[in-house]
Design a protein around this motif. Sequence first.
Motif, PDB file in Angstrom:
ATOM      1  N   VAL A  41     -42.315  15.088   8.793  1.00 16.46           N
ATOM      2  CA  VAL A  41     -42.022  16.090   7.785  1.00 16.46           C
ATOM      3  C   VAL A  41     -39.926  15.325   7.656  1.00 16.46           C
ATOM      4  CG1 VAL A  41     -40.656  18.721   7.626  1.00 16.46           C
ATOM      5  CG2 VAL A  41     -43.681  18.103   8.401  1.00 16.46           C
ATOM      6  N   VAL A  42     -39.294  15.519   6.138  1.00 11.38           N
ATOM      7  CA  VAL A  42     -38.374  15.436   6.043  1.00 11.38           C
ATOM      8  C   VAL A  42     -38.085  16.957   5.306  1.00 11.38           C
ATOM      9  CG1 VAL A  42     -36.315  14.310   4.844  1.00 11.38           C
ATOM     10  CG2 VAL A  42     -38.350  12.937   5.410  1.00 11.38           C
ATOM     11  N   ALA A  43     -36.775  17.238   5.599  1.00  9.05           N
ATOM     12  CA  ALA A  43     -36.330  18.741   5.331  1.00  9.05           C
ATOM     13  C   ALA A  43     -35.665  18.964   4.203  1.00  9.05           C
ATOM     14  CB  ALA A  43     -35.447  19.010   6.459  1.00  9.05           C
ATOM     15  N   VAL A  44     -36.482  19.621   2.680  1.00 14.23           N
ATOM     16  CA  VAL A  44     -36.185  19.315   1.879  1.00 14.23           C
ATOM     17  C   VAL A  44     -36.471  20.611   1.521  1.00 14.23           C
ATOM     18  CG1 VAL A  44     -36.633  17.135   1.714  1.00 14.23           C
ATOM     19  CG2 VAL A  44     -37.990  18.892   0.530  1.00 14.23           C
ATOM     20  N   LYS A  45     -35.237  20.940  -0.015  1.00 11.18           N
ATOM     21  CA  LYS A  45     -35.452  22.233  -0.589  1.00 11.18           C
ATOM     22  C   LYS A  45     -34.703  21.969  -2.821  1.00 11.18           C
ATOM     23  CE  LYS A  45     -30.923  23.648   0.122  1.00 11.18           C
ATOM     24  NZ  LYS A  45     -29.514  24.219   0.871  1.00 11.18           N
ATOM     25  N   VAL A  46     -35.413  23.214  -3.047  1.00 11.46           N
ATOM     26  CA  VAL A  46     -34.827  22.681  -4.671  1.00 11.46           C
ATOM     27  C   VAL A  46     -33.509  22.902  -4.642  1.00 11.46           C
ATOM     28  CG1 VAL A  46     -35.228  23.532  -6.611  1.00 11.46           C
ATOM     29  CG2 VAL A  46     -38.032  22.743  -4.722  1.00 11.46           C
ATOM     30  N   ASP A  47     -32.874  22.973  -4.814  1.00  5.01           N
ATOM     31  CA  ASP A  47     -31.615  23.234  -5.213  1.00  5.01           C
ATOM     32  C   ASP A  47     -31.441  22.861  -6.883  1.00  5.01           C
ATOM     33  OD1 ASP A  47     -28.587  24.324  -4.635  1.00  5.01           O
ATOM     34  OD2 ASP A  47     -28.351  22.636  -3.617  1.00  5.01           O
ATOM     35  N   GLY A  48     -31.118  24.294  -7.682  1.00  2.33           N
ATOM     36  CA  GLY A  48     -30.710  23.689  -9.380  1.00  2.33           C
ATOM     37  C   GLY A  48     -31.973  23.303  -8.998  1.00  2.33           C
ATOM     38  N   ASP A  49     -31.872  21.927 -10.081  1.00  2.00           N
ATOM     39  CA  ASP A  49     -32.283  21.104 -11.079  1.00  2.00           C
ATOM     40  C   ASP A  49     -33.514  20.366 -10.031  1.00  2.00           C
ATOM     41  OD1 ASP A  49     -30.370  19.928 -11.055  1.00  2.00           O
ATOM     42  OD2 ASP A  49     -30.532  19.614 -13.389  1.00  2.00           O
ATOM     43  N   GLN A  50     -32.701  19.946  -8.479  1.00  4.28           N
ATOM     44  CA  GLN A  50     -32.665  18.882  -7.843  1.00  4.28           C
ATOM     45  C   GLN A  50     -33.957  19.350  -6.548  1.00  4.28           C
ATOM     46  OE1 GLN A  50     -30.929  15.087  -8.294  1.00  4.28           O
ATOM     47  NE2 GLN A  50     -31.533  16.844 -10.683  1.00  4.28           N
ATOM     48  N   VAL A  51     -34.060  18.272  -6.009  1.00  8.01           N
ATOM     49  CA  VAL A  51     -34.412  18.177  -4.727  1.00  8.01           C
ATOM     50  C   VAL A  51     -33.696  17.358  -3.881  1.00  8.01           C
ATOM     51  CG1 VAL A  51     -37.196  17.459  -2.918  1.00  8.01           C
ATOM     52  CG2 VAL A  51     -36.879  17.958  -5.938  1.00  8.01           C
ATOM     53  N   VAL A  52     -33.389  18.734  -2.728  1.00 10.18           N
ATOM     54  CA  VAL A  52     -31.867  17.819  -2.021  1.00 10.18           C
ATOM     55  C   VAL A  52     -32.076  17.638  -0.605  1.00 10.18           C
ATOM     56  CG1 VAL A  52     -30.526  18.380  -4.097  1.00 10.18           C
ATOM     57  CG2 VAL A  52     -30.745  19.768  -1.782  1.00 10.18           C
ATOM     58  N   LEU A  53     -31.728  17.205   0.142  1.00  5.38           N
ATOM     59  CA  LEU A  53     -31.616  17.277   2.045  1.00  5.38           C
ATOM     60  C   LEU A  53     -31.229  18.381   2.487  1.00  5.38           C
ATOM     61  CD1 LEU A  53     -31.761  12.978   2.311  1.00  5.38           C
ATOM     62  CD2 LEU A  53     -33.791  14.367   2.585  1.00  5.38           C
ATOM     63  N   THR A  54     -32.379  18.550   3.192  1.00  7.92           N
ATOM     64  CA  THR A  54     -31.598  20.087   4.479  1.00  7.92           C
ATOM     65  C   THR A  54     -30.483  19.717   5.957  1.00  7.92           C
ATOM     66  OG1 THR A  54     -33.221  20.823   4.424  1.00  7.92           O
ATOM     67  CG2 THR A  54     -32.341  21.192   2.664  1.00  7.92           C
TER      68      THR A  54
END
Length: 155
Positions: free
Chosen positions: A142-155
Amino acid sequence: MNTESLVSRRAALCGIAVALAVPSGLVTACSSTGTSTGSSPTSAGGSEPTSGAAGSAGTALVALADVPEGGGAVVDGPGGRKIVVARISATEVKAYDASCPHQGSVVAEPAGGTITCPSHGSQFGASDGSVKKGPATSGLRVVAVKVDGDQVVLT
């Protein structure tokens, strides 16, 4: 061609790879045991945590619009490693190290809820990275990510 010459060729190629100090992920791919060390290859040949490299939190991986719902994308992550991003629903994404735990090949983009390794046919669940079909015996990291606005970003 007999089995002895295949094994000798493999041993010779692995020996050359070690002598040239290639990244450890490539040396592991020469192994015929199919075991995994549980670490992700990096561009320097070491290991790094699967939640992203230090200082990379908030790094945009891909625009959400470029990840089809029910599908996904394989993108470049920090340090040149490949990351597979799966879009589970309109607002939920999951991400995994794109290196197949079987022998390190880069997996394909998710389709129909499944991530497939093109090299040997291992299949993984897009929603949790678990093994659905071998020869891989462990799931994707697993790589930790989230949706931030219109982007998928690392957390």
